[in-house]
Design an enzyme around this catalytic site. Sequence first.
Site, short mmCIF file in Angstrom:
data_model
loop_
_atom_site.label_atom_id
_atom_site.label_comp_id
_atom_site.label_asym_id
_atom_site.label_seq_id
_atom_site.Cartn_x
_atom_site.Cartn_y
_atom_site.Cartn_z
CE LYS A 72 -4.11 2.09 1.89
NZ LYS A 72 -3.63 3.44 2.20
CB CYS A 87 35.27 20.18 25.40
SG CYS A 87 34.96 21.28 24.02
S1 IVH Z 1 -6.54 -0.42 -4.89
C1 IVH Z 1 -10.97 -0.39 -5.52
N1 IVH Z 1 -4.00 -0.84 -4.40
O1 IVH Z 1 -4.95 3.46 -1.00
C2 IVH Z 1 -9.60 -0.44 -4.97
N2 IVH Z 1 -4.96 1.18 -3.62
O2 IVH Z 1 -8.23 3.68 -0.15
C3 IVH Z 1 -8.85 0.81 -5.29
N3 IVH Z 1 -3.37 2.66 -2.48
O3 IVH Z 1 -5.89 6.29 -1.95
C4 IVH Z 1 -7.57 0.95 -4.62
N4 IVH Z 1 -1.59 1.37 -2.71
O4 IVH Z 1 -4.51 5.33 -3.84
C5 IVH Z 1 -5.03 0.01 -4.24
N5 IVH Z 1 -1.74 -1.34 -4.08
C6 IVH Z 1 -2.78 -0.50 -3.93
C7 IVH Z 1 -2.66 0.74 -3.28
C8 IVH Z 1 -3.77 1.55 -3.14
C9 IVH Z 1 -2.05 2.52 -2.25
C10 IVH Z 1 -4.16 3.83 -2.05
C11 IVH Z 1 -5.11 4.37 -3.07
C12 IVH Z 1 -6.20 4.97 -2.24
C13 IVH Z 1 -6.13 4.20 -0.99
C14 IVH Z 1 -7.27 3.21 -0.95
#
Ligand code: IVH
Length: 680
Positions: free
Chosen positions: A119, A414
């Site tokens: 994430k 010092c």
């Molecule tokens: S999927 C329907 N995958 O996390 C699913 N989101 O609330 C859509 N984010 O601000 C999101 N890494 O930008 C997804 N590997 C990842 C992610 C990711 C970061 C962020 C995204 C959003 C929040 C999700």
Amino acid sequence: MDPALRAADLRALLHQHAHRYYVLDDPQIPDAEYDRLFQELQALEDAHPALRTADSPTQRVLGRVLDGFVPVRHQVPMLSIRTETDTTAAGAEAFDARVRRELELPTDAPALAYACELKFDGLAIGLRYEQGVLVQAATRGDGETGEDVTQNIRTIGQIPLRLQGKAPPVLEVRGEVYMRRDHFEHLNERQREKGEKTYINPRNTAAGAVRQLDPAITAERPLSFFAYGLGDVQGWARPATHSATLDALADFGLPVCADRAVVEGAAGLVDFHRRMGDKRDALPFDIDGVVYKVDRIELQQRLGFVTREPRWAVAHKYPAQEQLTLLRGIEVQVGRTGKITPVAKLEPVFVGGTTVSNATLHNLFELRRKGVRVGDQVIVRRAGDVIPEVVGRVPGARPVYVPNFRMPTVCPVCGSQVLREKGGIDHRCTGGLFCAAQRKQALLHFAGRRAMDIEGLGDKLVDQLVDGGLIRTLPELYTLGLAKLAALDRMADKSAANLLAALDKSRQTTLARFLYSLGIRQVGEATAKDLARHFGALDRVMDASLDQLQQVVDVGPVVAQSIRHFFEQPHNREVVEQLRAAGVHWDEHEGSDIANTPQPLAGQTLVLTGTLPTLTRDQAKALIESAGGKVAGSVSKKTQHVVAGAEAGSKLDRARELGVNVLDEAGLLALLQPAPDDTH
Ligand code: IVH
């Protein structure tokens, strides 16, 4: 407190902080604190459903379109994902159990396949490609309508303006714009050098950069991107799984993070969460968790959505990298070069996976700009291997007057005068190696793994050696005897013998390590290696002129000056001599350019002019230098050869005037051949 009043307070607080976070990109509290307030409100509303007002932050997705950008309506809403804040294995197990229940799978049904990803901690972006060309980039906004940031996004080198291969008529790629930690640190380092305001964290800096009205400013901020999904797609038979979709995106030339995996069942999720948690500090960017997605698209479709979150995905968090805590005091620390750093003494707080009770405040200017005073609630950040720092305070009136922190005028260790160079940012103790703190740091640096690698010579021992007066200078390390060492508090005979053996072993080293271990300002490991490679022998480094030093790759005037200054001090030369006398040695020329390449041009100066048929100017220069020659910018009596190519100008005339030998490229190459007696 009356739940209705508390709920109203929480709503007001959350609105205020959400506005700062989403609209102004300038949050005042860490995310973890926001989450806590949010959860408290959620719990209150669960317990008293009547308190759940329509305008409660729990009831809608936040974010607002800024005035300056054109709104973009998303063809497919940009959703968020449910967050699992239980950072233990139970968080992953709960998700798997929920998915299986919602799919009405019997208990003995085989494990489900999940696509696991990181994430990323940045800003969500939708990139619309039509016939393979990037036509629009939009922020998430409220999920329905975002902002058109195409101009800014186009400045990000990692984002392809045109897809590779056979691109579909419409492909909207969803992903995260983020800033690498090293890029962020570098940016802040530059701000600090300029005495300007530093940025709080990579996430806000990236988000702020994307939402700049002036794309030139965005272009100056080093941003990166990872694709993690799809939005609107037309005319493309998308793969049957999420993982295959990401593979396809990578094939289109989009950056897709390599740290992903398809795993089976809850055990697979738990394992991925743990593996990435172990790796978190070593990643080049911040993550605040991992994301699990049901891999089969058909199952995703069966699961569908609740309000604005898919049932098929969850974000499983890690401990937050920013936390609030109490600033109990401010002390100063004296570093190896005498730099005095204000250090925050904190109420211990669990942040970024460890308990932190000290954090740097960098320098007086930064401390003042952040306006922190003892007794404040401050935000502490610890991410990766970067040392924990205080990034700001929670604004608000102080109940009592607290005086502003002042730099000591004398060194607390010092007693030497503390000075700040004119126009400089840092305060320094002027005691040099007279200062026990600087001596200790110098010893620790000298003994470090990448320097002389003296095993067992750590903090505590160095404290004892210096405080007990056993060691005043680096070379004295090598005169320590068993009797003296064993007399130290808590030093067993065996450890004393081990230390002596380690010291003895360290005597055999390399020139690069030795140069690095001296702790010359501006000379890090890489520069020490470059110097060793270029000069091959210590005496040549010690006697090199500013010009000669600047012939070394990556050595500019500042570094050259620092090296000259170091070796101009008689006491530093003495330290070097004493270390050599104590038996510290290395193979001169080992791994150096001089040892490996014959030096047919040693001591000669050449001038390049015009365009050579095959070599570029830089290539020719590098060849000459590696043969021991020097390239000068103008022709004089001291010039041995002028290498002239097509359209050579006044330098060629001057060479003829002075009777300097003129060569063409072939002539130069012949010159570079070692003389017969040079080849063994
Ligand atoms: S999927 C329907 N995958 O996390 C699913 N989101 O609330 C859509 N984010 O601000 C999101 N890494 O930008 C997804 N590997 C990842 C992610 C990711 C970061 C962020 C995204 C959003 C929040 C999700």
